[in-house]
Motif scaffolding. Structure first.
Motif, short mmCIF file in Angstrom:
data_model
loop_
_atom_site.label_atom_id
_atom_site.label_comp_id
_atom_site.label_asym_id
_atom_site.label_seq_id
_atom_site.Cartn_x
_atom_site.Cartn_y
_atom_site.Cartn_z
N UNK A 1 7.69 -5.70 -9.89
CA UNK A 1 8.43 -4.65 -10.85
C UNK A 1 7.44 -3.87 -11.80
N UNK A 2 6.43 -3.33 -11.48
CA UNK A 2 5.81 -2.45 -12.45
C UNK A 2 5.01 -0.98 -11.27
N UNK A 3 4.64 -0.30 -12.24
CA UNK A 3 3.81 0.69 -11.35
C UNK A 3 2.37 0.66 -11.95
N UNK A 4 1.46 0.90 -11.03
CA UNK A 4 -0.14 0.61 -10.96
C UNK A 4 -0.85 2.02 -10.82
N UNK A 5 -1.63 2.23 -11.98
CA UNK A 5 -2.58 3.34 -11.87
C UNK A 5 -3.93 2.86 -10.90
N UNK A 6 -4.13 3.85 -10.07
CA UNK A 6 -5.20 3.63 -9.02
C UNK A 6 -6.32 4.83 -9.00
N UNK A 7 -7.30 4.62 -8.72
CA UNK A 7 -8.43 5.62 -8.62
C UNK A 7 -8.76 5.19 -7.11
N UNK A 8 -9.14 6.40 -6.46
CA UNK A 8 -10.05 6.50 -5.11
C UNK A 8 -11.27 6.34 -5.28
N UNK A 9 -11.97 5.30 -4.72
CA UNK A 9 -13.29 5.12 -4.46
C UNK A 9 -13.81 5.86 -3.47
N UNK A 10 -14.78 6.79 -3.68
CA UNK A 10 -15.65 7.45 -2.94
C UNK A 10 -17.20 6.87 -2.44
N UNK A 11 -17.51 6.93 -1.30
CA UNK A 11 -18.52 6.41 -0.62
C UNK A 11 -19.48 7.52 -0.67
N UNK A 12 -20.47 7.57 -1.44
CA UNK A 12 -21.72 8.60 -1.54
C UNK A 12 -22.44 8.56 -0.50
N UNK A 13 -22.52 7.34 0.09
CA UNK A 13 -23.34 7.12 1.18
C UNK A 13 -23.06 7.92 2.64
N UNK A 14 -21.93 8.15 2.52
CA UNK A 14 -21.08 8.42 3.88
C UNK A 14 -20.63 9.82 3.92
N UNK A 15 -21.49 10.67 4.78
CA UNK A 15 -20.93 12.16 5.15
C UNK A 15 -19.86 12.34 6.04
N UNK A 16 -19.72 11.32 6.87
CA UNK A 16 -18.58 11.62 8.14
C UNK A 16 -17.22 11.36 7.91
N UNK A 17 -16.43 11.26 8.73
CA UNK A 17 -14.91 11.41 8.56
C UNK A 17 -14.54 9.78 8.12
N UNK A 18 -13.47 9.82 7.36
CA UNK A 18 -13.10 8.53 6.97
C UNK A 18 -12.58 7.63 8.12
#
Length: 251
Positions: free
Chosen positions: A125-142
């Protein structure tokens, strides 16, 4: 609390504050634009209470079960005074638990986790703030399969989605009914150049912000590299050992 541990924490906080102030001054930034998040993982609830008494408003945990048990020991007033960040790698089957108590989740890195957190927030019953974690080691596609729950990441990876997968993931969060995309997060690669890493993160953050204007937060920098993070636009610094000291021995 005014015991010896409180004095130790007070002095450590003062040293970290001096570093943050100096880093902001060196980069021409306002100190008020940078939030200190004290990483309290592995440390007891008594330390959380000491930090509260010393004026700390933001703490971070990285283990769902440990954090939940710790937060249950706080009074309602103590919990209300804190913003609690989740900064650990999160398995989908733990998402419901974390969505029930975290105020901000920093480590969203795949579509399945977006869906699980959205369901968990709805059930709570709540809303949630989120951040996207970026992998700075990975140059390829997700790669959803490569980030499967319980699987192994590439050697040396600190977690996260590859930079080229972040725009689609941001759009996924944007479609979630109970999640609010607030920005990006990263950990500098082990043995790498934090200046280069955080400059790359800043570019990713700019791209996300252009499509999602409310995604203004950049969570970067820890005890050893907070100055470089501030120089490249970090809004949230996750500092543990420089304040709380070495990790306590397992009980």
């Amino acid at each position: 609390m005014t015991d010896a541990r409180s004095v130790e924490l007070r002095d450590a906080l003062a040293r970290v504050e001096e570093r943050i102030v100096a880093a902001c001054s060196a980069s021409g930034r306002d100190r008020g634009d940078v939030q200190l998040v004290v990483v309290t993982k592995f440390f007891p609830v008594e330390d959380v209470r000491r930090l509260l008494a010393l004026g700390v408003t933001d703490v971070a945990e990285n283990k769902a079960q440990e954090a939940s048990a710790k937060l249950e020991r706080l009074t309602a007033d103590e919990r209300a005074a804190l913003t609690v960040h989740f900064v650990g790698q999160l398995q989908t089957n733990k998402a419901r638990q974390v969505a029930a108590w975290a105020d901000v989740v920093h480590t969203v890195d795949r579509a399945r986790l977006v869906a699980a957190l959205d369901r968990g927030a709805e059930q709570a019953g709540r809303d949630l703030d989120v951040l996207l974690q970026v992998d700075l080691d990975a140059p390829g596609e997700a790669d959803e399969q490569g980030h499967a729950d319980g699987g192994h990441r590439a050697s040396g990876s600190r977690g996260g989605a590859p930079a080229d997968g972040i725009p689609a993931l941001a759009d996924e969060v944007g479609r979630a009914e109970h999640l609010e995309l607030r920005g990006v997060m990263a950990v500098a690669p082990r043995g790498g150049d934090p200046e280069r890493a955080f400059a790359a993160l800043a570019r990713v953050a700019d791209g996300v912000r252009s499509a999602h204007p409310r995604a203004t937060l950049v969570s970067a920098g820890m005890s050893g590299d907070l100055e470089q993070a501030v120089a490249h636009g970090a809004t949230h610094l996750r500092v543990g050992s420089a304040i709380l000291g070495p990790r306590p021995a397992p009980r």
